[in-house]
Write an enzyme that holds these catalytic residues in place. Structure first.
Site, mmCIF file in Angstrom:
data_model
loop_
_atom_site.group_PDB
_atom_site.id
_atom_site.type_symbol
_atom_site.label_atom_id
_atom_site.label_comp_id
_atom_site.label_asym_id
_atom_site.label_seq_id
_atom_site.Cartn_x
_atom_site.Cartn_y
_atom_site.Cartn_z
ATOM 1 N N ASP A 1 0.839 -1.210 0.000
ATOM 2 C CA ASP A 1 0.000 0.000 0.000
ATOM 3 C C ASP A 1 0.872 1.257 0.000
ATOM 4 O O ASP A 1 1.990 1.253 0.517
ATOM 5 C CB ASP A 1 -0.904 -0.026 1.244
ATOM 6 C CG ASP A 1 -2.044 0.968 1.136
ATOM 7 O OD1 ASP A 1 -2.304 1.489 0.020
ATOM 8 O OD2 ASP A 1 -2.678 1.238 2.167
ATOM 9 N N ASN B 1 -10.834 -2.810 -5.872
ATOM 10 C CA ASN B 1 -10.064 -1.804 -6.626
ATOM 11 C C ASN B 1 -10.718 -1.396 -7.950
ATOM 12 O O ASN B 1 -10.346 -0.385 -8.542
ATOM 13 C CB ASN B 1 -8.625 -2.281 -6.880
ATOM 14 C CG ASN B 1 -7.748 -2.234 -5.645
ATOM 15 O OD1 ASN B 1 -6.790 -2.997 -5.512
ATOM 16 N ND2 ASN B 1 -8.045 -1.339 -4.723
#
Ligand code: FPP
Length: 250
Positions: free
Chosen positions: A28, A76
Protein backbone atom coordinates in the site's frame (compact mmCIF):
# COMPACT_ATOMS: atom_id res chain seq x y z
CA UNK A 1 -5.94 -27.52 -8.67
CA UNK A 2 -3.12 -29.94 -7.91
CA UNK A 3 -2.34 -30.32 -4.21
CA UNK A 4 1.22 -30.30 -3.04
CA UNK A 5 1.80 -32.30 0.12
CA UNK A 6 5.22 -30.71 0.52
CA UNK A 7 3.62 -27.37 1.23
CA UNK A 8 0.55 -28.13 3.32
CA UNK A 9 2.65 -28.38 6.40
CA UNK A 10 1.91 -25.23 8.36
CA UNK A 11 1.41 -26.57 11.82
CA UNK A 12 1.42 -25.17 15.31
CA UNK A 13 4.86 -24.81 16.80
CA UNK A 14 6.62 -24.29 13.51
CA UNK A 15 8.34 -21.01 12.91
CA UNK A 16 9.18 -20.29 16.56
CA UNK A 17 12.55 -18.56 16.96
CA UNK A 18 13.10 -18.55 13.24
CA UNK A 19 12.10 -16.48 10.28
CA UNK A 20 8.73 -16.75 8.53
CA UNK A 21 8.42 -19.29 5.72
CA UNK A 22 5.41 -17.56 4.20
CA UNK A 23 5.22 -13.78 4.06
CA UNK A 24 2.17 -12.02 2.62
CA UNK A 25 2.34 -8.33 1.77
CA UNK A 26 -0.33 -5.68 1.26
CA UNK A 27 1.64 -3.29 -0.95
CA UNK A 28 0.00 0.00 0.00
CA UNK A 29 0.98 3.63 -0.48
CA UNK A 30 1.79 3.90 -4.19
CA UNK A 31 -0.72 6.72 -4.68
CA UNK A 32 0.58 8.81 -1.77
CA UNK A 33 4.17 8.20 -2.86
CA UNK A 34 3.35 9.60 -6.31
CA UNK A 35 1.28 12.44 -4.89
CA UNK A 36 4.19 13.54 -2.69
CA UNK A 37 6.19 13.94 -5.90
CA UNK A 38 3.44 15.80 -7.72
CA UNK A 39 2.98 12.88 -10.10
CA UNK A 40 -0.10 10.87 -11.15
CA UNK A 41 -1.02 7.79 -9.12
CA UNK A 42 0.10 5.44 -11.88
CA UNK A 43 3.63 6.75 -11.50
CA UNK A 44 3.51 5.33 -7.98
CA UNK A 45 2.19 1.97 -9.21
CA UNK A 46 5.07 1.71 -11.68
CA UNK A 47 7.55 2.48 -8.89
CA UNK A 48 5.76 -0.14 -6.78
CA UNK A 49 6.12 -2.76 -9.50
CA UNK A 50 9.89 -2.17 -9.56
CA UNK A 51 10.00 -2.86 -5.79
CA UNK A 52 8.46 -6.28 -6.30
CA UNK A 53 11.59 -7.58 -8.03
CA UNK A 54 13.93 -6.61 -5.16
CA UNK A 55 11.62 -8.18 -2.60
CA UNK A 56 11.24 -11.42 -4.57
CA UNK A 57 15.00 -11.64 -5.02
CA UNK A 58 15.79 -11.27 -1.32
CA UNK A 59 13.45 -14.10 -0.24
CA UNK A 60 15.90 -17.03 -0.50
CA UNK A 61 18.46 -15.18 1.64
CA UNK A 62 15.83 -14.58 4.33
CA UNK A 63 14.55 -18.14 4.34
CA UNK A 64 11.19 -17.04 2.88
CA UNK A 65 9.89 -19.84 0.70
CA UNK A 66 6.42 -18.42 0.00
CA UNK A 67 5.74 -14.81 -0.85
CA UNK A 68 2.17 -13.67 -1.52
CA UNK A 69 1.53 -10.12 -2.72
CA UNK A 70 -1.73 -8.21 -3.04
CA UNK A 71 -1.69 -6.54 -6.44
CA UNK A 72 -5.38 -5.79 -7.10
CA UNK A 73 -8.42 -6.31 -4.92
CA UNK A 74 -12.02 -7.05 -5.84
CA UNK A 75 -12.72 -3.54 -4.49
CA UNK A 76 -10.06 -1.80 -6.63
CA UNK A 77 -12.44 -1.77 -9.62
CA UNK A 78 -14.11 1.20 -7.90
CA UNK A 79 -11.10 3.39 -8.76
CA UNK A 80 -11.19 5.68 -11.78
CA UNK A 81 -11.27 4.07 -15.20
CA UNK A 82 -7.85 5.62 -15.94
CA UNK A 83 -6.25 4.06 -12.86
CA UNK A 84 -7.83 0.64 -13.40
CA UNK A 85 -6.85 0.56 -17.07
CA UNK A 86 -3.34 1.75 -16.17
CA UNK A 87 -2.97 -0.99 -13.55
CA UNK A 88 -4.21 -3.69 -15.95
CA UNK A 89 -1.73 -2.49 -18.55
CA UNK A 90 1.02 -2.50 -15.89
CA UNK A 91 0.19 -6.10 -14.94
CA UNK A 92 0.34 -7.18 -18.61
CA UNK A 93 3.64 -5.40 -19.05
CA UNK A 94 5.07 -6.73 -15.79
CA UNK A 95 4.23 -10.33 -16.66
CA UNK A 96 5.65 -10.09 -20.19
CA UNK A 97 8.80 -8.34 -19.01
CA UNK A 98 9.50 -10.34 -15.86
CA UNK A 99 8.61 -13.77 -17.27
CA UNK A 100 12.16 -14.68 -18.28
CA UNK A 101 13.80 -13.13 -15.20
CA UNK A 102 11.49 -14.97 -12.79
CA UNK A 103 11.92 -18.26 -14.64
CA UNK A 104 15.70 -17.83 -14.63
CA UNK A 105 15.68 -17.24 -10.88
CA UNK A 106 13.80 -20.48 -10.29
CA UNK A 107 10.73 -18.58 -9.00
CA UNK A 108 7.39 -20.32 -9.33
CA UNK A 109 4.49 -17.96 -9.91
CA UNK A 110 0.84 -18.59 -9.13
CA UNK A 111 -2.11 -16.24 -9.29
CA UNK A 112 -5.05 -16.20 -6.91
CA UNK A 113 -8.30 -14.29 -7.29
CA UNK A 114 -11.25 -14.44 -9.64
CA UNK A 115 -10.22 -14.23 -13.28
CA UNK A 116 -13.70 -13.62 -14.69
CA UNK A 117 -13.44 -9.81 -14.82
CA UNK A 118 -9.90 -9.80 -16.23
CA UNK A 119 -9.30 -9.32 -19.94
CA UNK A 120 -8.39 -12.26 -22.14
CA UNK A 121 -4.88 -11.01 -22.92
CA UNK A 122 -4.02 -10.66 -19.24
CA UNK A 123 -5.46 -14.11 -18.44
CA UNK A 124 -3.39 -15.66 -21.24
CA UNK A 125 -0.23 -14.02 -19.88
CA UNK A 126 -1.03 -15.24 -16.36
CA UNK A 127 -1.57 -18.79 -17.66
CA UNK A 128 1.69 -18.62 -19.62
CA UNK A 129 3.68 -17.42 -16.62
CA UNK A 130 2.22 -20.14 -14.39
CA UNK A 131 3.06 -22.74 -17.00
CA UNK A 132 6.54 -21.39 -17.70
CA UNK A 133 7.48 -21.51 -14.01
CA UNK A 134 5.54 -24.58 -12.83
CA UNK A 135 8.63 -26.77 -12.46
CA UNK A 136 10.56 -24.13 -10.51
CA UNK A 137 11.52 -25.08 -7.00
CA UNK A 138 12.74 -21.75 -5.60
CA UNK A 139 10.62 -18.95 -4.14
CA UNK A 140 6.91 -19.66 -4.53
CA UNK A 141 5.45 -16.30 -5.52
CA UNK A 142 1.69 -15.86 -5.42
CA UNK A 143 0.16 -12.74 -6.93
CA UNK A 144 -3.35 -11.86 -5.76
CA UNK A 145 -5.13 -10.23 -8.69
CA UNK A 146 -8.82 -9.39 -8.53
CA UNK A 147 -8.65 -11.05 -5.15
CA UNK A 148 -10.91 -10.57 -2.15
CA UNK A 149 -10.97 -12.84 0.88
CA UNK A 150 -14.77 -12.84 1.13
CA UNK A 151 -15.13 -13.42 -2.60
CA UNK A 152 -12.69 -16.33 -2.34
CA UNK A 153 -14.66 -17.93 0.52
CA UNK A 154 -17.93 -17.42 -1.40
CA UNK A 155 -16.48 -19.03 -4.56
CA UNK A 156 -15.05 -21.88 -2.48
CA UNK A 157 -18.41 -22.44 -0.80
CA UNK A 158 -20.12 -22.56 -4.19
CA UNK A 159 -17.72 -25.28 -5.38
CA UNK A 160 -18.13 -27.18 -2.12
CA UNK A 161 -21.93 -26.98 -2.38
CA UNK A 162 -21.72 -28.31 -5.94
CA UNK A 163 -19.69 -31.31 -4.72
CA UNK A 164 -22.33 -31.94 -2.05
CA UNK A 165 -25.16 -31.79 -4.58
CA UNK A 166 -23.19 -34.09 -6.93
CA UNK A 167 -22.84 -36.59 -4.10
CA UNK A 168 -19.03 -36.23 -3.98
CA UNK A 169 -18.97 -34.74 -0.49
CA UNK A 170 -20.95 -35.61 2.61
CA UNK A 171 -21.97 -32.44 4.53
CA UNK A 172 -21.09 -34.32 7.73
CA UNK A 173 -17.46 -34.35 6.53
CA UNK A 174 -17.19 -30.58 6.11
CA UNK A 175 -14.75 -29.21 8.67
CA UNK A 176 -11.76 -26.86 8.99
CA UNK A 177 -9.67 -29.20 6.87
CA UNK A 178 -12.24 -29.45 4.08
CA UNK A 179 -13.00 -25.83 3.28
CA UNK A 180 -9.37 -24.71 2.61
CA UNK A 181 -9.15 -27.37 -0.09
CA UNK A 182 -11.64 -25.26 -2.07
CA UNK A 183 -9.82 -21.96 -1.57
CA UNK A 184 -7.60 -20.42 -4.28
CA UNK A 185 -4.68 -20.99 -1.90
CA UNK A 186 -5.34 -24.73 -1.52
CA UNK A 187 -1.75 -25.66 -2.34
CA UNK A 188 -0.15 -23.05 -0.09
CA UNK A 189 0.62 -23.05 3.62
CA UNK A 190 -0.99 -20.29 5.68
CA UNK A 191 1.01 -17.06 5.93
CA UNK A 192 3.22 -16.74 9.00
CA UNK A 193 3.64 -13.01 8.67
CA UNK A 194 1.37 -10.44 7.01
CA UNK A 195 2.91 -7.05 6.32
CA UNK A 196 1.05 -3.89 5.32
CA UNK A 197 2.96 -0.83 4.25
CA UNK A 198 1.88 2.83 4.34
CA UNK A 199 0.72 3.19 7.93
CA UNK A 200 -2.79 1.78 7.51
CA UNK A 201 -3.63 -0.84 10.16
CA UNK A 202 -6.26 -2.94 8.40
CA UNK A 203 -6.26 -6.10 6.34
CA UNK A 204 -8.65 -5.02 3.58
CA UNK A 205 -10.11 -8.42 2.74
CA UNK A 206 -6.71 -10.10 2.25
CA UNK A 207 -6.32 -13.83 3.04
CA UNK A 208 -9.09 -13.75 5.64
CA UNK A 209 -9.28 -17.47 6.30
CA UNK A 210 -5.58 -18.14 5.88
CA UNK A 211 -4.38 -15.40 8.26
CA UNK A 212 -6.27 -16.63 11.31
CA UNK A 213 -3.00 -17.22 13.17
CA UNK A 214 -0.64 -14.97 11.23
CA UNK A 215 1.56 -12.39 12.88
CA UNK A 216 0.99 -8.85 11.59
CA UNK A 217 3.31 -5.92 10.90
CA UNK A 218 1.88 -2.53 9.96
CA UNK A 219 4.71 -0.25 8.93
CA UNK A 220 4.76 3.40 7.85
CA UNK A 221 6.97 2.98 4.78
CA UNK A 222 5.14 3.57 1.51
CA UNK A 223 5.43 0.53 -0.75
CA UNK A 224 7.71 2.13 -3.40
CA UNK A 225 10.21 2.90 -0.59
CA UNK A 226 10.12 -0.59 0.92
CA UNK A 227 13.49 -2.36 0.86
CA UNK A 228 14.97 -5.81 1.33
CA UNK A 229 16.68 -4.48 4.46
CA UNK A 230 13.32 -3.57 5.96
CA UNK A 231 11.95 -7.00 5.20
CA UNK A 232 14.99 -8.53 6.89
CA UNK A 233 14.23 -6.53 10.05
CA UNK A 234 10.58 -7.62 9.97
CA UNK A 235 11.73 -11.23 9.68
CA UNK A 236 14.01 -10.79 12.67
CA UNK A 237 11.15 -9.27 14.69
CA UNK A 238 9.01 -12.23 13.70
CA UNK A 239 11.69 -14.63 14.96
CA UNK A 240 11.46 -13.00 18.38
CA UNK A 241 7.70 -13.47 18.63
CA UNK A 242 6.10 -16.23 20.63
CA UNK A 243 3.54 -18.00 18.44
CA UNK A 244 1.33 -20.20 20.56
CA UNK A 245 -1.58 -21.02 18.23
CA UNK A 246 -3.99 -20.98 21.17
CA UNK A 247 -1.88 -23.26 23.36
CA UNK A 248 0.04 -22.35 26.54
CA UNK A 249 3.69 -22.86 27.29
CA UNK A 250 4.38 -25.75 29.67
C1 FPP B 1 -2.16 0.21 -3.18
O1 FPP B 1 -1.64 1.53 -3.16
C2 FPP B 1 -1.63 -0.48 -4.32
C3 FPP B 1 -2.37 -1.04 -5.31
C4 FPP B 1 -3.84 -1.00 -5.36
C5 FPP B 1 -1.73 -1.70 -6.44
C6 FPP B 1 -0.57 -2.56 -6.09
C7 FPP B 1 0.23 -2.71 -7.28
C8 FPP B 1 1.59 -2.64 -7.33
C9 FPP B 1 2.48 -2.54 -6.18
C10 FPP B 1 2.31 -2.63 -8.59
C11 FPP B 1 2.24 -3.78 -9.44
C12 FPP B 1 2.38 -5.13 -8.86
C13 FPP B 1 2.74 -6.16 -9.61
C14 FPP B 1 2.69 -7.53 -9.11
C15 FPP B 1 3.22 -5.94 -10.99
P1 FPP B 1 -2.66 2.72 -3.25
O2 FPP B 1 -2.83 3.06 -4.69
O3 FPP B 1 -3.92 2.38 -2.55
O4 FPP B 1 -1.89 3.86 -2.51
P2 FPP B 1 -2.54 5.00 -1.62
O5 FPP B 1 -3.19 4.34 -0.44
O6 FPP B 1 -1.36 5.83 -1.22
O7 FPP B 1 -3.51 5.74 -2.48
Amino acid sequence: MKTDTDIRDNRAGEGVAQGPRHVAIIMDGNGRWAQARGRPRLFGHHAGARRVREVVECCPGLGIRYLTIFAFSTENWKRTQTEVAGLMSLFRRYISKEMKALAAKNVRVRFIGDRVRLDRKLIDLMDALELETEENTGTQLTIALNYGGRDEVARATKRLARDVSDGKLDPADVDEETLPKYLDTCVLPDPDLVVRTSGEARISNFLLWQSAYAEYEFIDTLWPDFTAKELEILCQNYGARDRRFGTVKT
